[in-house]
Design a protein around this motif. Structure first.
Motif, PDB file in Angstrom:
ATOM      1  N   GLU A 249       0.890  -1.191   0.088  1.00 26.07           N
ATOM      2  CA  GLU A 249      -0.022   0.080   0.012  1.00 26.07           C
ATOM      3  C   GLU A 249       0.917   1.257  -0.189  1.00 26.07           C
ATOM      4  N   SER A 406      -4.311   2.476  -3.708  1.00 24.66           N
ATOM      5  CA  SER A 406      -4.155   3.086  -2.122  1.00 24.66           C
ATOM      6  C   SER A 406      -4.115   4.548  -2.086  1.00 24.66           C
ATOM      7  N   LEU A 410      -3.424   5.873   5.035  1.00 24.98           N
ATOM      8  CA  LEU A 410      -3.288   4.277   4.876  1.00 24.98           C
ATOM      9  C   LEU A 410      -3.848   3.479   6.073  1.00 24.98           C
TER      10      LEU A 410
END
Ligand SMILES: Cc1cc2nc3c(=O)[nH]c(=O)nc-3n(C[C@H](O)[C@H](O)[C@H](O)COP(=O)(O)OP(=O)(O)OC[C@H]3O[C@@H](n4cnc5c(N)ncnc54)[C@H](O)[C@@H]3O)c2cc1C
Length: 434
Positions: A249, A406, A410
């Protein structure tokens, strides 16, 4: 205040530790950060009852002139700068060179009953018991695929679990073929024999899958299917792992190119593309360890060292390690070949099975959606604490739709952390939330 490093490393597992040691050995100002409080990553996670293995102690003691930033979780990124959240607040870290050693997570596949308390990831239960989760005397089944099952089972037994069995989905022929190949990796062969010895007496079933977990408030029994039919087994814990997936990610957020395999052999779970010195497609960003494809502990350590030397400008030292990397990467392809998932595992979830456990979204609620973002906006699938890391990966594996790209943050983050984002990051974060 923004801390600045010549080489900043995200992830303090075996790859990150090796990278930090290598980069610092050339005099670079090195920062090593991890969301966890302690060094070690997944395999060397701190165990409150048992001492760390010698290799872990050596790797940690070898760190000199490295700033370790524990409980620092990267939540957003922009070129040359990361936004991290800590228990005290948020801060920026800037770097000349970044190494992504973000590791891997387990693949969990949904099936009826998989959200019952008592059903966890195999590595997940291993991590819990290392933090003193009471497992002594509990009846545990470890299921899924690959050597990680043995490692998890050995830890559980060491902590007093009563292991009822290891349920491996790969057929006996594949596991035996894998074992024969281990002769080319003597250290691995010794490790495997040691693990089997520690698990003496624990039944090991091949070509078997767990189809169902039963219980009211808590797991009480499971149904196992093999070539001879179905069998019900009473147990207190089911620890499941269908292999590992690279954590990509942060790399994606930075714009690093990812590898999804070839059209003939496409993968639902990409890894970061790197060149021979582990440079990603983004200038001054390197990647090492499981983020570059699942390769295991030895590959992670060598790649960490290569990336650390290269990031500090010592290309000759990095290049000297390349043959060792090639050998360990060959081992990785062996794992992928012999522990490929049985297609039956893709059929276990029923329309009523919950897929997104954070938001209680069933499989049938996702019918008709062809992309993760549309499904997320309409059903909240993937909007919870794991941000789609579990359900999104499972849906990709089941062939429903790929994981969405992504976006920052996050991980779920405090509002007070997000307001510390720079104006350009703030724009991106507010675009993500619409
Ligand atoms: C749950 C689990 C258990 C495992 N148990 C074993 C075992 O018993 N034996 C074995 O041989 N192998 C085990 N493995 C495999 C093992 O992880 C690898 O072989 C090896 O540890 C990989 O090293 P690494 O440094 O690449 O990654 P890891 O060890 O996974 O380390 C990555 C680190 O990056 C940190 N990180 C990731 N993203 C961020 C972020 N955004 N911000 C801050 N920090 C971040 C993570 O907290 C983690 O500590 C396990 C894997 C998992 C997922």
């Amino acid at each position: 205040m923004t801390l600045r490093f010549d080489v900043l490393i995200v992830g303090a597992g075996p790859a990150g530790l090796a990278a930090a040691q290598a980069a610092a050995s050339h005099g670079a100002r090195v920062g090593l950060l991890d969301a966890q409080a302690r060094l070690g990553g997944q395999v060397w996670r701190h165990d409150v009852r048992h001492p760390a293995p010698g290799a872990a102690r050596d790797a940690i003691n070898a760190l000199k002139q490295v700033t370790f930033l524990g409980q620092h979780q990267v939540i957003a990124a922009e070129p040359q700068r990361l936004l991290v959240e800590t228990p005290q607040g948020a801060e920026h870290l800037s770097y000349a060179t970044l190494i992504l050693a973000t590791g891997a997570r387990e693949l969990l596949l949904p099936f009826p009953g998989w959200t019952l308390p008592g059903v966890t990831g195999a590595g997940g239960l291993q991590a819990l018991v290392k933090q003193a989760w009471p497992i002594a005397g509990k009846r545990v089944v470890v299921a899924g695929t690959g050597p990680l099952l043995l490692a998890a089972a050995a830890t559980l037994r060491k902590h007093g679990a009563h292991l009822l069995g290891i349920v491996e989905q790969a057929p006996q022929s594949a596991v035996h073929a894998f074992a024969r190949q281990l002769l080319h990796w003597p250290a691995r062969a010794v490790q495997a024999v040691g693990l089997r010895a520690r698990l003496a007496g624990v039944p090991y079933r091949f070509g078997s899958i767990v189809r169902h977990a039963y219980g009211e408030q808590q797991l009480g029994a499971i149904e196992i299917e093999d070539a001879h039919g179905k069998q019900r087994l009473d147990c207190d814990h089911l620890a499941l792992g269908y292999g590992l997936l690279p954590n990509t990610e942060l790399a994606q957020l930075l714009g690093c190119a990812l590898d999804y395999g070839t059209p003939e052999q496409a993968s639902a779970h990409p890894h970061v593309i790197v060149d021979r010195l582990l440079r990603t497609s983004v200038a001054d960003v390197y990647a090492a360890g499981e983020a570059c494809g699942i390769g295991g502990l030895a590959a992670a350590r060598i790649e960490g060292a290569i990336a650390g030397h290269a990031a500090a400008g010592a290309e000759a030292a990095a290049s000297a390690l390349l043959p060792r990397r090639a050998k360990e990467r060959r081992f990785a392809s062996l794992l992928a070949k012999h522990f490929a998932l049985d297609p039956r595992l893709h059929q276990l979830a029923t329309p009523q099975t919950i897929i997104c456990r954070c938001e209680d979204v069933t499989l049938s609620a996702l019918d008709g959606f062809t992309d993760a973002r549309a499904a997320k906006l309409a059903t909240r699938c993937g909007m919870g604490a794991c941000q789609g890391r579990i359900c999104g990966s499972a849906l990709a594996e089941l062939g429903r739709f790929p994981r969405s790209g992504s976006r920052p943050p996050l991980f779920p983050a405090r509002l007070s952390s997000l307001v510390q984002a720079t104006p350009s990051l703030s724009d991106e974060i507010s675009r993500s939330s619409t």
